[in-house]
Design an enzyme around this catalytic site. Sequence first.
Site, PDB file in Angstrom:
ATOM      1  N   ASP A 107      -2.370  -6.374  15.872  1.00 32.75           N
ATOM      2  CA  ASP A 107      -1.467  -7.215  16.677  1.00 32.75           C
ATOM      3  C   ASP A 107      -0.725  -6.335  17.689  1.00 32.75           C
ATOM      4  O   ASP A 107       0.489  -6.236  17.638  1.00 32.75           O
ATOM      5  CB  ASP A 107      -0.470  -7.968  15.767  1.00 32.75           C
ATOM      6  CG  ASP A 107       0.371  -7.032  14.892  1.00 32.75           C
ATOM      7  OD1 ASP A 107      -0.064  -5.887  14.630  1.00 32.75           O
ATOM      8  OD2 ASP A 107       1.475  -7.446  14.480  1.00 32.75           O
TER       9      ASP A 107
ATOM     10  N   HIS B 171       3.685   4.106  11.237  1.00 30.93           N
ATOM     11  CA  HIS B 171       3.086   2.910  10.642  1.00 30.93           C
ATOM     12  C   HIS B 171       1.557   2.827  10.777  1.00 30.93           C
ATOM     13  O   HIS B 171       0.833   3.393   9.985  1.00 30.93           O
ATOM     14  CB  HIS B 171       3.711   1.641  11.226  1.00 30.93           C
ATOM     15  CG  HIS B 171       5.149   1.436  10.860  1.00 30.93           C
ATOM     16  ND1 HIS B 171       5.632   1.575   9.572  1.00 30.93           N
ATOM     17  CD2 HIS B 171       6.229   1.074  11.612  1.00 30.93           C
ATOM     18  CE1 HIS B 171       6.935   1.317   9.554  1.00 30.93           C
ATOM     19  NE2 HIS B 171       7.325   1.017  10.775  1.00 30.93           N
TER      20      HIS B 171
HETATM   21  C1  BDR Z   1       4.207  -3.095  10.770  1.00 32.06           C
HETATM   22  O1  BDR Z   1       4.832  -4.181  11.452  1.00 32.06           O
HETATM   23  C2  BDR Z   1       4.550  -4.139  12.827  1.00 32.06           C
HETATM   24  O2  BDR Z   1       5.715  -4.284  13.562  1.00 32.06           O
HETATM   25  C3  BDR Z   1       3.911  -2.814  13.099  1.00 32.06           C
HETATM   26  O3  BDR Z   1       2.932  -2.909  14.112  1.00 32.06           O
HETATM   27  C4  BDR Z   1       3.293  -2.434  11.779  1.00 32.06           C
HETATM   28  O4  BDR Z   1       2.003  -2.971  11.656  1.00 32.06           O
HETATM   29  C5  BDR Z   1       5.278  -2.180  10.209  1.00 32.06           C
HETATM   30  O5  BDR Z   1       6.047  -2.858   9.268  1.00 32.06           O
HETATM   31 CA    CA Z   2       0.744  -3.774  13.612  1.00 33.13          CA
END
Ligand code: BDR
Ligand code: CA
Length: 330
Positions: free
Chosen positions: A14, A250
């Site tokens: 995403d 992340h």
């Molecule tokens: C996840 O949430 C999204 O905002 C980031 O892309 C990542 O996949 C981190 O909690």
């Molecule tokens: Ca993500």
Amino acid sequence: MSLSSPRKVIFDTDPGVDDAMALYYALARPGMEMVGITTTFGNVSVEQAATNALYLTAIAKRNVAVTQGVKTPWVKPGEAPPDFIHGADGLGNLPSRQATTNRVDPRSSAQFIVDMARAHPGEITLVAVGPLGNLAAALMLEPALKTLLREVIIMGGTVLEPGNVSPVAEANIWNDPHAADKVFTAGWKLTMVGLDVTHQVIVPVALIQKIADQHRHIATDTLLHAVKFYADFYSGLYPHVAKIYGCFGHDVLAFIYLTNPELFTLQSGRIRVATEGIAQGQTMMNRRDSISYPQAGWGDAPDTHVCMQVQADGALQVFESTLMGPWLSA
Ligand code: BDR
Ligand code: CA
């Protein structure tokens, strides 16, 4: 990863700033064959996610199939995207975009996952770093999917680290807890790369600047712009991140787990997701397998491999050396 043959990967995403970091790491890494990018709502609408995936691949001069997937959570109502974290466009509010000509593949993301898994049985690794609706939909389209894929790696969830959208929930799981529970109980080889490790790795803006200086290319300039926006958010929230001026890695950690699993310490156990109530989105792990708990839903759940520790310096070195390499052409 020094793979003897290319590793086929579908990237479910995403984008999203850390998604963009993850995508460029995967494109830069030798031995990785990007079969396609399947997009979902999450950090932005699914339409914007697909637009960003097309844009990021086009400016990096890569021809990769991009599909559009689920627009909303499976059961719960959708929420406004977090424009204060990733920008309204998901890439830190880019001031302008180059014209590009690549177009979205008309198949749904779920159909694409199923088609590719059937075409390459046992070969594809699915790396999913957004809410998990596309995976749940693919499982419904093809119940044998768990045996057709080589493995599934997700960025999402948390076991011991506090949540990032509630005291117990991580954003990707929170955004579609029903889909996530389906993914955790599907019975495929599943590894969870959650906040337990992603909060251990802070990517400094200075590192992305170094990569942009090395390449002087629109792809890395775009990444730098996006990461600065993202780092402003994280640095405003966490004093230890502000000291470095950076952001959590992340999504990139899901790919670093794939390429360098030796950097991670794992624990295995059953995971279920709280789908309702105050703990909604919590990834609950049974870490005491020796006890046979009486409640329904635990005994027959398959194990998930959960990343609990990561060698942060090693992960950053792998990220840096990969993105500093010759992966972009003029
Ligand atoms: C996840 O949430 C999204 O905002 C980031 O892309 C990542 O996949 C981190 O909690
Ligand atoms: Ca993500």
